[in-house]
Design a protein around this motif. Structure first.
Motif, short mmCIF file in Angstrom:
data_model
loop_
_atom_site.label_atom_id
_atom_site.label_comp_id
_atom_site.label_asym_id
_atom_site.label_seq_id
_atom_site.Cartn_x
_atom_site.Cartn_y
_atom_site.Cartn_z
N LEU A 1 91.43 -27.63 -2.19
CA LEU A 1 91.98 -28.94 -2.54
C LEU A 1 93.44 -29.03 -2.10
O LEU A 1 94.12 -28.01 -1.95
CB LEU A 1 91.91 -29.17 -4.05
N ASN A 2 93.92 -30.23 -1.92
CA ASN A 2 95.35 -30.45 -1.73
C ASN A 2 96.01 -30.54 -3.10
O ASN A 2 95.46 -31.14 -4.02
CB ASN A 2 95.62 -31.73 -0.96
N LEU A 3 97.20 -29.94 -3.22
CA LEU A 3 97.96 -29.98 -4.47
C LEU A 3 99.17 -30.88 -4.33
O LEU A 3 99.91 -30.79 -3.35
CB LEU A 3 98.42 -28.57 -4.86
N TYR A 4 99.38 -31.72 -5.35
CA TYR A 4 100.61 -32.49 -5.45
C TYR A 4 101.21 -32.22 -6.82
O TYR A 4 100.53 -32.35 -7.84
CB TYR A 4 100.34 -33.99 -5.29
N GLU A 5 102.48 -31.84 -6.83
CA GLU A 5 103.21 -31.71 -8.10
C GLU A 5 103.99 -32.99 -8.32
O GLU A 5 104.73 -33.44 -7.44
CB GLU A 5 104.14 -30.50 -8.05
N THR A 6 103.82 -33.57 -9.50
CA THR A 6 104.36 -34.91 -9.75
C THR A 6 105.18 -34.96 -11.03
O THR A 6 105.07 -34.11 -11.90
CB THR A 6 103.22 -35.93 -9.88
N SER A 7 105.97 -36.02 -11.12
CA SER A 7 106.62 -36.40 -12.37
C SER A 7 106.49 -37.91 -12.50
O SER A 7 107.11 -38.66 -11.73
CB SER A 7 108.10 -36.00 -12.39
N ALA A 8 105.64 -38.35 -13.43
CA ALA A 8 105.53 -39.79 -13.66
C ALA A 8 106.85 -40.33 -14.20
O ALA A 8 107.23 -41.46 -13.90
CB ALA A 8 104.40 -40.07 -14.64
N LYS A 9 107.53 -39.53 -14.98
CA LYS A 9 108.80 -39.96 -15.58
C LYS A 9 109.85 -40.27 -14.52
O LYS A 9 110.53 -41.30 -14.58
CB LYS A 9 109.32 -38.87 -16.53
N LYS B 1 105.62 -23.93 -17.36
CA LYS B 1 105.00 -22.61 -17.50
C LYS B 1 104.06 -22.26 -16.35
O LYS B 1 103.73 -21.09 -16.17
CB LYS B 1 104.25 -22.54 -18.83
N ILE B 2 103.62 -23.28 -15.62
CA ILE B 2 102.75 -23.04 -14.47
C ILE B 2 103.57 -23.26 -13.20
O ILE B 2 104.03 -24.37 -12.93
CB ILE B 2 101.53 -24.00 -14.48
N SER B 3 103.76 -22.20 -12.43
CA SER B 3 104.59 -22.29 -11.23
C SER B 3 103.85 -23.02 -10.12
O SER B 3 102.61 -23.14 -10.13
CB SER B 3 104.97 -20.89 -10.75
N LYS B 4 104.60 -23.46 -9.14
CA LYS B 4 103.99 -24.11 -7.98
C LYS B 4 103.11 -23.12 -7.24
O LYS B 4 102.04 -23.49 -6.72
CB LYS B 4 105.07 -24.66 -7.05
N THR B 5 103.52 -21.86 -7.20
CA THR B 5 102.72 -20.83 -6.54
C THR B 5 101.35 -20.70 -7.20
O THR B 5 100.33 -20.58 -6.52
CB THR B 5 103.44 -19.48 -6.59
N GLU B 6 101.32 -20.74 -8.52
CA GLU B 6 100.04 -20.67 -9.24
C GLU B 6 99.18 -21.90 -8.94
O GLU B 6 97.96 -21.80 -8.77
CB GLU B 6 100.29 -20.57 -10.75
N GLY B 7 99.82 -23.06 -8.91
CA GLY B 7 99.10 -24.28 -8.59
C GLY B 7 98.52 -24.25 -7.18
O GLY B 7 97.37 -24.65 -6.95
N GLU B 8 99.30 -23.74 -6.23
CA GLU B 8 98.84 -23.66 -4.85
C GLU B 8 97.68 -22.68 -4.72
O GLU B 8 96.74 -22.92 -3.94
CB GLU B 8 100.00 -23.24 -3.94
N ALA B 9 97.74 -21.58 -5.47
CA ALA B 9 96.64 -20.61 -5.43
C ALA B 9 95.35 -21.23 -5.96
O ALA B 9 94.26 -21.01 -5.41
CB ALA B 9 97.00 -19.37 -6.25
N CYS B 10 95.46 -22.03 -7.02
CA CYS B 10 94.30 -22.72 -7.58
C CYS B 10 93.75 -23.72 -6.56
O CYS B 10 92.52 -23.82 -6.37
CB CYS B 10 94.68 -23.42 -8.87
N ALA B 11 94.64 -24.46 -5.91
CA ALA B 11 94.21 -25.45 -4.93
C ALA B 11 93.48 -24.78 -3.76
O ALA B 11 92.46 -25.27 -3.29
CB ALA B 11 95.41 -26.24 -4.43
N ARG B 12 94.00 -23.64 -3.29
CA ARG B 12 93.34 -22.93 -2.20
C ARG B 12 91.96 -22.44 -2.62
O ARG B 12 91.00 -22.48 -1.84
CB ARG B 12 94.20 -21.75 -1.75
N LYS B 13 91.85 -21.96 -3.85
CA LYS B 13 90.57 -21.45 -4.35
C LYS B 13 89.48 -22.51 -4.27
O LYS B 13 88.32 -22.19 -3.93
CB LYS B 13 90.75 -20.99 -5.80
#
Length: 203
Positions: free
Chosen positions: A146-154, A131-143
């Motif tokens: 911070l550096n953003l990493y999208e991960t999957s532990a699985k 539900k949270i896009s990478k674009t939204e995550g990147e915008a939060c990181a820029r705010k």
């Protein structure tokens, strides 16, 4: 460096924080033991793993603390910020509430620590319920710068990369602080035998 720590050039304390259920334990165990289980229960208080890594020829002992996300453990969690070197703020890309709480976690960290490295991690990217896009995550990181990493532990996606980035930033910060110039002199401790010269400020 004390005798019991002589096998390491540095010992770093890293924290994972975020809401309950975002996958902090899964990330920690995937990185430290290369294992995954989808049946973890909520962390009670704190848990930790130890992992030794090499960084630019230096031997680094990582003490990785997985902190509870439940409100009732917040005061306990805060006490672990004080001597930490780096923190991974984790949210679940399938859970908008955990994403909205990123600001709360960052505020809590900044109120406790004056100088700590932070990165942002969006976990569970393998899920079709995202539900949270990478674009939204990147915008939060820029705010929050911070550096953003999208991960999957699985699926073991970007987990090592995220931890490596955190260690890289912490080590760079330590070099900046411990090898800072004083007048015309650079304060660098005497190099030990068989140690990479880049480790000399870490001892």
């Amino acid at each position: 460096m004390s005798k019991q720590h002589q096998d390491y050039d540095a010992i770093l304390k890293l924290l994972l924080v975020g809401d309950s259920g975002v996958g902090k334990s899964c990330l920690m165990v995937r990185y430290s033991d290369d294992l995954y289980s989808g049946t973890y229960i909520s962390t009670i208080g704190v848990d930790f793993k130890v992992k030794t890594v090499m960084h630019d020829g230096c031997t680094i002992k990582l003490m990785i603390w997985d902190t509870a996300g439940q409100e009732k453990f917040r005061s306990m969690t805060a006490s672990y910020y004080r001597d930490a070197h780096g923190v991974m703020v984790v949210y679940d890309v399938t859970d908008p509430t955990s994403f909205s709480h990123v600001q709360t976690w960052l505020t809590e960290i900044d109120s406790t620590c004056q100088d700590i490295v932070k990165i942002l991690v969006g976990n569970k990217t393998d899920s079709p319920l995202r539900k949270i896009s990478k674009t939204e995550g990147e915008a939060c990181a820029r705010k929050y710068n911070l550096n953003l990493y999208e991960t999957s532990a699985k699926l073991d996606l970007n987990v090592t990369e995220a931890f490596t980035e955190l260690v890289d930033q912490v080590m760079e910060r330590k070099r900046t602080l411990e090898c800072r110039p004083r007048g015309n002199t650079i304060l660098v401790k005497k190099e030990k035998k068989k140690r990479n010269k880049d480790c000399s400020c870490m001892e």
